[in-house]
Design a protein around this motif. Structure first.
Motif, short mmCIF file in Angstrom:
data_model
loop_
_atom_site.label_atom_id
_atom_site.label_comp_id
_atom_site.label_asym_id
_atom_site.label_seq_id
_atom_site.Cartn_x
_atom_site.Cartn_y
_atom_site.Cartn_z
N ASP A 1 7.98 -7.08 -3.41
CA ASP A 1 7.12 -8.39 -2.94
C ASP A 1 7.63 -8.84 -1.58
OD1 ASP A 1 5.41 -7.63 -5.23
OD2 ASP A 1 6.32 -9.01 -6.49
N LYS A 2 9.06 -9.01 -1.56
CA LYS A 2 9.51 -9.84 -0.50
C LYS A 2 9.33 -8.91 1.03
CE LYS A 2 13.85 -12.05 1.20
NZ LYS A 2 15.43 -12.19 0.77
N THR A 3 9.77 -7.59 0.70
CA THR A 3 9.69 -6.71 1.81
C THR A 3 8.19 -6.34 2.36
OG1 THR A 3 11.75 -5.74 1.06
CG2 THR A 3 10.70 -4.57 2.88
N PHE A 4 7.20 -6.10 1.50
CA PHE A 4 5.86 -5.79 1.53
C PHE A 4 4.93 -6.91 0.86
CE2 PHE A 4 8.67 -1.93 1.05
CZ PHE A 4 8.51 -1.47 2.49
N PRO A 5 5.08 -7.93 1.46
CA PRO A 5 4.27 -8.91 0.59
C PRO A 5 2.83 -8.53 0.77
CG PRO A 5 4.87 -9.89 2.85
CD PRO A 5 5.75 -8.59 2.57
N ASN A 6 2.11 -8.83 -0.39
CA ASN A 6 0.61 -8.47 -0.59
C ASN A 6 0.27 -7.22 -0.08
OD1 ASN A 6 0.20 -11.31 -1.29
ND2 ASN A 6 0.46 -12.00 1.13
N SER B 1 -1.71 -4.77 -10.17
CA SER B 1 -3.10 -4.14 -10.50
C SER B 1 -3.79 -3.38 -9.32
CB SER B 1 -4.33 -5.28 -10.60
OG SER B 1 -4.31 -6.18 -9.48
N ASN B 2 -3.39 -3.41 -8.00
CA ASN B 2 -3.78 -2.88 -6.91
C ASN B 2 -2.77 -1.59 -6.60
OD1 ASN B 2 -1.90 -4.73 -6.03
ND2 ASN B 2 -2.79 -4.55 -3.92
N ASP B 3 -1.79 -1.51 -7.33
CA ASP B 3 -0.94 -0.48 -7.04
C ASP B 3 -1.35 1.06 -7.57
OD1 ASP B 3 0.91 -2.27 -5.91
OD2 ASP B 3 1.99 -2.62 -7.71
N GLU B 4 -0.67 1.94 -7.16
CA GLU B 4 -1.13 3.53 -7.35
C GLU B 4 0.03 4.05 -7.97
OE1 GLU B 4 -3.40 7.11 -5.42
OE2 GLU B 4 -2.92 5.13 -4.13
N THR C 1 1.61 1.61 3.85
CA THR C 1 1.63 1.52 2.42
C THR C 1 2.88 2.24 1.98
OG1 THR C 1 -0.76 1.60 2.04
CG2 THR C 1 0.57 1.95 0.04
N PRO C 2 3.79 1.42 1.44
CA PRO C 2 5.00 1.94 0.77
C PRO C 2 4.91 2.96 -0.15
CG PRO C 2 4.88 -0.41 0.54
CD PRO C 2 3.75 0.14 1.23
N VAL C 3 5.81 4.10 0.08
CA VAL C 3 5.76 5.00 -1.35
C VAL C 3 7.14 4.91 -1.80
CG1 VAL C 3 5.53 7.36 -1.99
CG2 VAL C 3 4.13 6.41 -0.28
N ILE C 4 7.38 4.80 -3.07
CA ILE C 4 8.72 4.40 -3.83
C ILE C 4 8.66 5.53 -4.74
CG2 ILE C 4 10.08 2.75 -4.95
CD1 ILE C 4 8.82 1.65 -2.35
N ILE C 5 9.95 6.25 -4.81
CA ILE C 5 10.36 7.38 -5.67
C ILE C 5 11.30 6.21 -6.81
CG2 ILE C 5 11.51 9.37 -6.51
CD1 ILE C 5 10.82 9.96 -3.57
N THR C 6 11.06 6.49 -7.87
CA THR C 6 12.04 5.49 -8.76
C THR C 6 11.77 6.07 -10.37
OG1 THR C 6 12.35 3.58 -9.71
CG2 THR C 6 10.15 3.80 -9.41
N GLY C 7 12.59 5.53 -11.24
CA GLY C 7 12.40 5.67 -12.58
C GLY C 7 13.54 6.35 -13.33
N SER C 8 14.30 7.30 -12.59
CA SER C 8 15.51 7.79 -12.96
C SER C 8 16.13 8.23 -12.07
CB SER C 8 15.22 8.96 -14.08
OG SER C 8 16.51 9.78 -14.56
N LEU C 9 17.62 8.13 -11.77
CA LEU C 9 18.59 8.63 -11.14
C LEU C 9 18.75 10.33 -11.02
CD1 LEU C 9 21.17 6.10 -10.62
CD2 LEU C 9 19.76 6.63 -8.97
#
Length: 423
Positions: free
Chosen positions: A312-317, A342-345, A391-399
Motif C-alpha cells: 500500500d505504501k509502495t504502490f498506493p491505490n 476488492s480490485n486485486d487479482e 501493475t505489480p505482480v507478487i509471488i507469495t504464500g510460502s518460502l
C-alpha cells in the motif's frame, strides 16, 4: 547439482528424518561426542515469528564487512540446503556439507540417537563453525525457541526476539501467550535480550527475563524506510531491503550493534553504510532482476499484514496481482483475506509438494473464478504483460513454493532479457 550435494540431501530427507520432534536431549547427547562446540562459540541467538531471518542476515552482513569471521545459520533455504550454513556470506561447500553429515550421522547411528533433519543441520553447523574458528556465530531459531535444537547453547553474548504472532499453532500453542512463552525460552540467566517495545505479550518476556536476572532491552531509536533510504538516529543509509516491515528489524539490528559495541566489538559507521547498501535477503520483498515481479514469503497472517502495508505504501491505490501457493500448516484463509483488496487479482500456483494446499481448496475459499498458473514461463509472461500498466505482480504464500520456482524464474528472466537485447 554435485554428487556430494545429492548424497547429502538423500541423508537429510530420509523418511525417518522427515519430521519435527521438539526437544534438546538428542542434540545434547550427540554434541558431547564432538566436544560440545556450542560451548566454545560466541553466539547471537535470534527467535521470533517474523523478521528473525532478516535480522540475522543484516547483522551478519555488518559484522562480516567489519572484518569479523561471521557464521550464519538460518532456515529455510530457497534453492539449496547449503544456503543455511554460511561463513562470511559464503555457503558451506557441497563436499564439506556431505562430509560433516556423514560424520555426524555415523556417530548418531552408533549411539542410537535418531536425529531429525533440522537437528542434524544444527549439529553440523555448530561443528563447522567451531572447526573454522569463527569470531561470532548468529543462530536463527528453527521453530519456537524453548525446545528448538538451537537452544542447546548455554550463554549467548546476545539474544534477540523479533515480532511474535500466531504461527505453528499446532506445535507452539494456539494463543499469543503460549507462543511468547516458547520464544522466551531462549533467554538465559544474566544475559542481554533485545526485543521490540510493541511486541505482543512483552510481559511474558519481561517476567522470564526478571526470573533469570537477564536484561530485557528495547531499541532506543526508531527507523523509517522510504525509497531505499533508511533513516535511523537522524542518519540516512542506502538500504537494499526496501520493505516497510524492515523498519522494526532495523531497530533491533541497531540496538544489537549498540550492545555489541558495549561488549568491545568495533563496528564503525562506514561499515554499516556499506553493509546496508549491499545486504541481500532472497524472497523478502525482492524485486527479481528489475522486472515487474516481487517475491515475498509472507507465510503467516502477521507477515501478510506487513506485506500488505508495504504494498500500500509502495504502490498506493494500485491493483495488485498475487501468485499464491502455500502448505497446509498455514492459516491461508486469514492470509489471503489480509492480502486481497476488492480490485486485486489472484492466481494459484500448482505447487508440487505433498503438504501443499490444493488450488481447488484455495479457489473455493476466495470465491473467485479458478485461475491457475502452472509454470514460471507463464509467471514471467504475466509480469511482462503488466509492465505498461505498472501493475505489480507478487509471488507469495510460502518460502517453499517460492523455492520451488525460484531457479527457473531467475533463469527465465535472464533468457528473456537476452532475447530482448538481440531484437
Amino acid at each position: 547439482m554435485t554428487i556430494s550435494y545429492k548424497k547429502a540431501v538423500e541423508i537429510l530427507t530420509a523418511k525417518e528424518k522427515f519430521h519435527i520432534s521438539l526437544g534438546l536431549d538428542r542434540v545434547k547427547n550427540i554434541l558431547k561426542y564432538f566436544d560440545n562446540p556450542q560451548d566454545k562459540l560466541k553466539i547471537i541467538h535470534v527467535a521470533g515469528t517474523n523478521g528473525k531471518g532478516s535480522v540475522c542476515t543484516i547483522l551478519s552482513r555488518i559484522l562480516t564487512k567489519q572484518g569479523y569471521k561471521t557464521a550464519l545459520f538460518t532456515s529455510p533455504h530457497i534453492l539449496k540446503y547449503t544456503e543455511r550454513l554460511k561463513i562470511n556470506d559464503k555457503n558451506i561447500s557441497d563436499k564439506e556439507f556431505l562430509s560433516l553429515i556423514k560424520e555426524v550421522q555415523k556417530k548418531a547411528k552408533k549411539e542410537n540417537i535418531p536425529l531429525t533433519e533440522f537437528e542434524l543441520l544444527t549439529v553440523i553447523a555448530l561443528i563447522w563453525f567451531k572447526k573454522e574458528n569463527v569470531d561470532i556465530a548468529i543462530l536463527e531459531v528453527g521453530l519456537g525457541g524453548r525446545l528448538d535444537a538451537t537452544n542447546i547453547i548455554k550463554k549467548p553474548i546476545l539474544e534477540i526476539i523479533t515480532s511474535i504472532s500466531l504461527d505453528h499453532t499446532d506445535r507452539l500453542g494456539n494463543t499469543i501467550e503460549k507462543i511468547a512463552f516458547e520464544k522466551a525460552g531462549i533467554i538465559k540467566p544474566k544475559t542481554i535480550c533485545i526485543t521490540t517495545a510493541q511486541n505482543k505479550e512483552i510481559s511474558t518476556l519481561k517476567s522470564t527475563a526478571q526470573k533469570l536476572q537477564a536484561k530485557l532491552i528495547t531499541p532506543s531509536s526508531s527507523a523509517l524506510i522510504e525509497n531505499n533510504i533508511a533513516t535511523i538516529n537522524q542518519k540516512k543509509y542506502i538500504f537494499n531491503l526496501n520493505a516497510k516491515y524492515q523498519e522494526e528489524n532495523l531497530e533491533l539490528v541497531f540496538e544489537a550493534i549498540k550492545q555489541l559495541r558495549l561488549q568491545g566489538y568495533k563496528i564503525d559507521e562506514k561499515t554499516i553504510q556499506k553493509a546496508l547498501k549491499t545486504v541481500k535477503h532472497p524472497a523478502r520483498f525482492e524485486l527479481l532482476n528489475g522486472i515487474n515481479l516481487i517475491a515475498d514469503g509472507a507465510h503467516n497472517p502477521d507477515g501478510a499484514r506487513a506485506l500488505r502495508e508495504t504494498l500500500d505504501k509502495t504502490f498506493p491505490n494500485k491493483k495488485i496481482i498475487f501468485i499464491y501457493a502455500t502448505i497446509n500448516t498455514k492459516d491461508y484463509k486469514k492470509i489471503i483475506t489480509t492480502l486481497l483488496h476488492s480490485n486485486d487479482e489472484i492466481y494459484f500456483y500448482d505447487f508440487k509438494r505433498i503438504n501443499a494446499v490444493s488450488v481447488k481448496e484455495l479457489a473455493n475459499f476466495t470465491k473467485v473464478k479458478l485461475k491457475l498458473i502452472n509454470n514460471t514461463e507463464e509467471i514471467i509472461k504475466l509480469a511482462q504483460e503488466n509492465i505498461s500498466t505498472k501493475t505489480p505482480v507478487i509471488i507469495t504464500g510460502s518460502l517453499y513454493a517460492i523455492g520451488d520456482m525460484y531457479k527457473d524464474l531467475i533463469n527465465g528472466i535472464k533468457k528473456t532479457a537476452q532475447m530482448a537485447n538481440l531484437q
